[in-house]
Write a protein that holds these residues in place. Sequence first.
Motif, short mmCIF file in Angstrom:
data_model
loop_
_atom_site.label_atom_id
_atom_site.label_comp_id
_atom_site.label_asym_id
_atom_site.label_seq_id
_atom_site.Cartn_x
_atom_site.Cartn_y
_atom_site.Cartn_z
N PRO A 40 0.91 -1.18 -0.12
CA PRO A 40 -0.07 -0.02 0.21
C PRO A 40 0.78 1.18 0.00
O PRO A 40 1.84 1.53 0.70
CB PRO A 40 -0.88 -0.11 1.48
CG PRO A 40 -0.75 -1.64 1.65
CD PRO A 40 0.57 -2.31 1.14
N GLY A 41 0.38 2.28 -0.86
CA GLY A 41 1.22 3.48 -1.04
C GLY A 41 2.31 3.34 -2.27
O GLY A 41 2.56 4.34 -2.54
N ASP A 42 2.31 2.28 -2.78
CA ASP A 42 3.41 2.09 -4.03
C ASP A 42 2.36 2.67 -5.19
O ASP A 42 1.14 2.63 -5.12
CB ASP A 42 3.86 0.79 -4.49
CG ASP A 42 4.61 0.36 -3.25
OD1 ASP A 42 5.27 1.26 -2.52
OD2 ASP A 42 5.24 -0.82 -3.32
N ARG A 60 7.81 4.41 -4.61
CA ARG A 60 7.53 4.45 -3.31
C ARG A 60 8.32 5.33 -2.52
O ARG A 60 9.36 5.84 -2.77
CB ARG A 60 8.17 2.94 -2.60
CG ARG A 60 8.12 2.84 -1.19
CD ARG A 60 8.49 1.31 -1.05
NE ARG A 60 7.93 0.27 -1.64
CZ ARG A 60 8.20 -0.99 -1.55
NH1 ARG A 60 9.05 -1.26 -0.84
NH2 ARG A 60 7.48 -1.85 -1.90
N THR A 61 7.88 5.92 -1.31
CA THR A 61 8.36 6.84 -0.22
C THR A 61 8.37 6.28 0.96
O THR A 61 7.41 5.79 1.34
CB THR A 61 8.01 8.43 -0.52
OG1 THR A 61 8.61 9.04 0.47
CG2 THR A 61 6.34 8.28 -0.16
N LEU A 76 1.98 8.23 7.20
CA LEU A 76 0.56 8.13 7.06
C LEU A 76 0.38 7.41 5.31
O LEU A 76 0.92 8.06 4.40
CB LEU A 76 -0.38 9.31 6.83
CG LEU A 76 -0.14 9.98 8.36
CD1 LEU A 76 -0.76 11.57 8.09
CD2 LEU A 76 -1.06 9.24 9.53
N PRO A 77 -0.20 6.36 5.36
CA PRO A 77 -0.28 5.49 4.04
C PRO A 77 -1.07 6.36 3.03
O PRO A 77 -0.54 6.29 2.10
CB PRO A 77 -1.00 4.39 4.40
CG PRO A 77 -1.23 4.05 5.86
CD PRO A 77 -0.91 5.67 6.59
N TRP A 80 1.27 7.55 -0.42
CA TRP A 80 0.56 7.08 -1.66
C TRP A 80 0.48 8.56 -2.43
O TRP A 80 1.02 8.77 -3.83
CB TRP A 80 -0.68 6.71 -1.62
CG TRP A 80 -1.22 6.37 -3.18
CD1 TRP A 80 -1.05 5.37 -3.88
CD2 TRP A 80 -2.13 7.47 -3.90
NE1 TRP A 80 -1.66 5.58 -5.06
CE2 TRP A 80 -2.26 6.67 -5.28
CE3 TRP A 80 -2.75 8.56 -3.64
CZ2 TRP A 80 -3.11 7.54 -5.95
CZ3 TRP A 80 -3.37 9.39 -4.57
CH2 TRP A 80 -3.75 8.66 -5.87
N LEU A 81 0.04 9.52 -1.91
CA LEU A 81 -0.05 10.82 -2.66
C LEU A 81 1.33 11.16 -3.12
O LEU A 81 1.39 11.92 -4.22
CB LEU A 81 -0.88 12.08 -1.86
CG LEU A 81 -0.95 13.27 -2.34
CD1 LEU A 81 -1.89 13.25 -3.76
CD2 LEU A 81 -1.66 14.38 -1.42
N VAL A 82 2.35 11.53 -2.06
CA VAL A 82 3.72 11.82 -2.47
C VAL A 82 4.02 10.90 -3.76
O VAL A 82 4.83 11.40 -4.49
CB VAL A 82 4.50 11.84 -1.11
CG1 VAL A 82 6.01 12.12 -1.68
CG2 VAL A 82 4.10 12.86 -0.24
#
Length: 309
Positions: free
Chosen positions: A136-138, A244-245, A250-251, A255-257
Amino acid sequence: MIPDQWYPLYPTRRLRRRPVGLRRLGLDLVLWRDAKGRAVCMEDRCPHRGVALSRGRVRGNALECGYHGFRFDAGGACTRMPCEGADARIPKGMCVRHFPTREAYGVVWLFWTERASIDADLPPIPWFPEFGEPRPGDVEGSLDWPLPWERSIESNFDVYHTPFLHRWLVPGVGARLDPYEVEVEGEAIRTRGELRREGRSQGTAFRVEFVAPSVTLLEFGGVRFVVADCPIDAENTWRYARYRTDVIRLPGLRWLVAWVYFQADFRIAQLRQDLPMVQTQRPRHPEAGSEHLVRADAGAAAYRKLRRQ
């Protein structure tokens, strides 16, 4: 292309039951899933009348040709010829070339070889353990890249064009590449360095790592991303990337970044800035003596040497 290697073909999440026709490694291929959901890759040509099997449909554990209904299992063997009846004897040559296929790291992979027979014990898929499977977040994406495969990979090592070609996307990055280190170990190349302004002791740190034959890990400005390149043919490349960061907890924000970086780098920097520039390179394929490399090109030079080996 380098034989006896794993090559990335297609994003896993996009492969469902419907057959997908694609061109990779100079071949027309069809991807589909059997009744257990396993990815299957075969030549996209029915041996009966030569039409594309990707225009057919999946029937249980077989791919059915959309022209005459001939069916082929995951091993490429013909299991049904409706026009000849259920008891028909199937000719030995009525089969489709198939390829070893695996799914890992969000990608469907094909093992390409020129050998007539393939051992069951194949090498591991080239990747970076620190990146692992999608999480999650990728953010991921792919595109057809109208550049030769080797030029596409070489471009991943070229970081020092950033303050010139991408100056309005990443303002403030220096032009001096110092320090810069390149290490080669087996089939891996690792580079680290900084882009700094003249007269300053520190700059923007980056690293680029490569594992043969076609996967590159890049880290720049707090964001990491993996690029997997596969030749479509001699002049074009399919490129997959996942961003990915880890600097944000915060998930949703993470993801937004990553999404913003994906849009800025993959959709703007690479597609609208890098591509038009690199397409002007002559010759299209790197040739010995055609360019005068400098110290900052040590990563690309190491790749050329590894490729020849």
